[in-house]
Design a protein around this motif. Structure first.
Motif, mmCIF file in Angstrom:
data_model
loop_
_atom_site.group_PDB
_atom_site.id
_atom_site.type_symbol
_atom_site.label_atom_id
_atom_site.label_comp_id
_atom_site.label_asym_id
_atom_site.label_seq_id
_atom_site.Cartn_x
_atom_site.Cartn_y
_atom_site.Cartn_z
ATOM 1 N N GLN A 272 -21.153 14.122 -100.814
ATOM 2 C CA GLN A 272 -22.035 15.108 -100.245
ATOM 3 C C GLN A 272 -21.766 16.371 -101.263
ATOM 4 O OE1 GLN A 272 -22.340 16.610 -95.915
ATOM 5 N NE2 GLN A 272 -20.793 18.125 -96.967
ATOM 6 N N SER B 274 -21.501 20.114 -101.479
ATOM 7 C CA SER B 274 -21.374 21.190 -100.253
ATOM 8 C C SER B 274 -21.491 22.589 -100.873
ATOM 9 C CB SER B 274 -20.018 21.217 -99.514
ATOM 10 O OG SER B 274 -19.843 19.756 -99.229
ATOM 11 N N VAL B 275 -22.204 23.694 -100.375
ATOM 12 C CA VAL B 275 -22.340 24.914 -101.112
ATOM 13 C C VAL B 275 -21.996 25.858 -100.556
ATOM 14 C CG1 VAL B 275 -23.918 25.873 -102.775
ATOM 15 C CG2 VAL B 275 -24.323 23.662 -102.658
ATOM 16 N N PHE B 276 -21.306 26.956 -100.583
ATOM 17 C CA PHE B 276 -20.789 27.988 -99.857
ATOM 18 C C PHE B 276 -21.879 29.036 -100.267
ATOM 19 C CE2 PHE B 276 -18.936 32.169 -99.264
ATOM 20 C CZ PHE B 276 -18.316 32.234 -98.357
ATOM 21 N N MET C 276 -22.946 27.369 -95.040
ATOM 22 C CA MET C 276 -22.493 26.178 -95.862
ATOM 23 C C MET C 276 -23.526 25.089 -95.598
ATOM 24 S SD MET C 276 -20.019 24.744 -97.253
ATOM 25 C CE MET C 276 -18.706 26.017 -97.226
ATOM 26 N N ARG D 177 -25.180 21.751 -96.999
ATOM 27 C CA ARG D 177 -24.668 20.372 -97.059
ATOM 28 C C ARG D 177 -25.717 19.455 -97.469
ATOM 29 N NH1 ARG D 177 -21.734 21.265 -91.593
ATOM 30 N NH2 ARG D 177 -19.869 22.438 -92.474
ATOM 31 N N HIS E 116 -19.054 21.972 -104.252
ATOM 32 C CA HIS E 116 -17.844 21.238 -104.287
ATOM 33 C C HIS E 116 -18.561 19.592 -103.631
ATOM 34 C CE1 HIS E 116 -14.865 23.968 -105.367
ATOM 35 N NE2 HIS E 116 -15.576 24.732 -105.165
ATOM 36 N N SER F 48 -17.935 16.505 -101.117
ATOM 37 C CA SER F 48 -17.368 16.102 -99.880
ATOM 38 C C SER F 48 -17.439 14.714 -99.510
ATOM 39 C CB SER F 48 -17.774 17.125 -98.730
ATOM 40 O OG SER F 48 -17.717 18.389 -99.069
#
Lengths: 432, 138
Positions: free
Chosen positions: B3, B5-7, B42, B44, B65, B67
């Motif tokens: 997955q 994942s982006v902040f 967040m 996803r 990143h 996950s």
């Protein structure tokens, strides 16, 4: 009213004689009792005999917060610990606190100075004084408390935190005077207005300090609460509140000059400046036993006037403070250095992530938000992990500075970078 | 399954910018969810090219990143999600988050982030569930 006319209204000649005598004694004592000072004086080739009066004071080396840090905790004390009856502490520039110690006589003189200040504010025997500074290591609470007792007033040791309870007691006890930070007093005023309780208070006077404020803010307090508001100044290293205070004419703050010798210096060249010239305020304690300080650089920017005041006091007066010569912030009366935040983040994570401190004032109370960039090593796709991270950062910072902070995680590389010395503070407080 | 994942900071246009970058890179979004807090979110994503997506977003300054998540196939019948979750709870596995996954078939599917990935895969397998892996969906 003047609390101690014989001292506060001395002729300038008499005062200078007294100051000189006390300075010679102080220099002699620190030279013989404090190794750190002796070495410092020896390194510039000075012996106690070279100081014959205040005219020689410029020969002495300066003392700074760093000297207190280097000798943490008790290295600059000039008496055995058995003579020390109390210690207080304030923020150091990094992790370690600045510790100050008082002998019984130091506490008496401190109380005397606060009593003088409160008398300037029209407070005396028969008044009910609510002390709404924090009690504890901070000098504000206990300093004001002992001074008000010495004055013979009835003291309500309220401390800070619960405004509703404070107001209830203010009304029920018939409180006539209050000692607290000016921003907190404005917050109290606002609460009284909102609850429609202004008509029920008997307050007539306030001594406010521990944070910078303006003349406009002072007038606003007087206007909203229908009281007289006075500016009390002090710093824990030198003593605590009561080093100086303004009288009913509000033409600067009268220094307790028989106990503290003031100078103004150029913070860059360190050369002493003449009267009425703006520069950094420097104090030499003249009577302190526990922690005497020679030419202590306060980093507060102001000027000094030696003109006689209409009130009859002859003591020198410092004008309203114009800022600081270092990056210290005063948040809710607490001294905070950005370097403390940095040290806390470093301790927590090994290296310092980019951060920014945002200081603001909501409903007259200071707030501190620390924004921290979510770097690679902090990243998690789970909200719980990120929330734990911000809680942990908040806890670490709170332990370091003693103030609650809001931590906000922000995206990497979004906080502004500055060339050279990076800027880590945005102060949005408007001193009204 | 991987997955992305982006902040994301909670401010106007930030999600749009992130999705714009993926669009420019010709990356297709299969499924997504956004977890929101007061200050940040967040994002996803299940996309057809996670490597390229991550690189493109990082290049533009996003904190992006990979996950590892579990994509579970579910029969399109009443109670199948419940059965999947009860196999996890019986195995003492907690779910950090989950969201629905889009498939090309008539099957339903969910993405799960379990507290223990290997344990979750085992528990679900034992209960007869099957999985999607990278590439199955596009």
């Amino acid at each position: 009213m003047i609390w101690n006319e014989s001292k506060e209204c001395m002729s300038r000649d008499e005062l200078m004689n007294l100051q000189s005598k006390r300075l010679v004694k102080t220099v002699d004592r620190v030279y013989h009792n404090v190794e750190y000072y002796r070495k410092k004086m020896q390194s510039v080739g000075i012996e106690p005999g070279d100081i014959r009066g205040v005219e020689d004071i410029h020969k002495l080396p300066y003392t700074t917060k760093d000297d207190l840090r280097d000798t943490y905790p008790f290295g600059l004390f000039a008496t055995p610990m058995s003579e020390i009856v109390r210690v207080h502490a304030s923020s150091g520039t990094t992790g370690k606190a600045t510790v100050v110690g008082y002998t019984r006589r130091d506490i008496e003189i401190w109380s005397e100075c606060v009593a003088r200040a409160m008398t300037m504010a029209g407070i005396g025997r028969g008044d009910v004084v609510q002390v709404a500074y924090g009690y504890g290591l901070f000098t504000g609470g206990l300093g004001a408390h002992y001074g008000a007792e010495h004055l013979g007033a009835t003291v309500v040791p309220q401390s800070t935190g619960n405004t509703k309870k404070l107001i209830t007691m203010m009304i029920d006890f018939g409180v006539t005077a209050i000692a607290c930070t000016p921003s907190y007093l404005l917050h109290i005023a606002e609460t009284l207005e909102n609850e429609n309780l202004l008509g029920q208070i008997k307050l007539k006077s306030a001594v406010c300090g521990a944070e910078p404020w303006t003349e406009a803010m002072r007038l606003q307090i007087e206007d909203r609460l229908h009281i007289k508001a006075h500016d009390i100044y002090g710093l824990s290293e030198v003593m605590g509140p009561g080093v100086a205070c303004d009288c009913e004419f509000h033409q600067g703050l009268h220094i307790a000059e028989d106990h503290f010798y003031p100078e103004i210096i150029d913070p860059e060249t360190l050369e002493p400046l003449d009267a009425n010239q703006p520069g950094e305020l420097v104090f030499t304690t003249l009577t302190k036993e526990g922690l005497p300080l020679l030419r202590y650089r306060t980093k507060d920017l102001t000027s000094i006037s030696y003109d006689k005041c209409e009130c009859g006091r002859t003591s020198a007066r410092i004008s309203r403070f114009k800022g600081r010569s270092d990056d210290m912030l005063i948040i809710r009366g607490v001294n905070v250095f950005p370097s403390q935040i940095e040290a806390a983040l470093l301790e927590m994570s090994g290296t310092t992530p980019h951060y920014m401190m945002i200081v603001d004032r909501t409903n007259n109370l200071d707030t501190l938000e620390v924004q921290v960039e979510v770097e690679e090593r902090f990243f998690s796709d789970e909200i719980r992990e990120l929330e734990n991270l911000s809680k942990q950062i908040a806890r670490t910072i709170q332990m370091a500075i003693g103030l609650a902070v809001k931590v906000k995680l922000v995206e990497p590389k979004t906080l502004e970078r500055f060339e050279g010395k990076s800027k880590h503070v945005i102060d949005n407080r408007k001193l009204i | 399954m991987k997955q992305l994942s982006v902040f994301l900071e909670n401010r106007e246009g930030r999600l749009e910018e992130a999705l714009g970058i993926l669009k420019d890179q010709n990356i297709n979004i299969i499924s997504m969810s956004v977890a929101d807090t007061a200050d940040y979110g967040m994002l996803r994503l299940i996309v057809n090219d996670v490597e390229k997506g991550k690189e493109a977003l990082q290049k533009e300054g996003f904190s992006a990143h990979f996950s590892e998540v579990v994509a579970v196939r579910l029969p399109h019948v009443v109670g199948s999600l419940h059965d999947a979750l009860s196999s996890l709870s019986k195995a003492g596995i907690n779910i950090e988050y989950l969201y629905a996954l889009c498939t090309k078939t008539d099957e339903a599917a969910i993405v799960i982030k379990p507290s223990d990935k290997d344990g979750a895969v085992k528990a679900l397998t034992d209960a007869g569930f099957k999985f999607f892996t990278d590439g199955d969906l596009f």
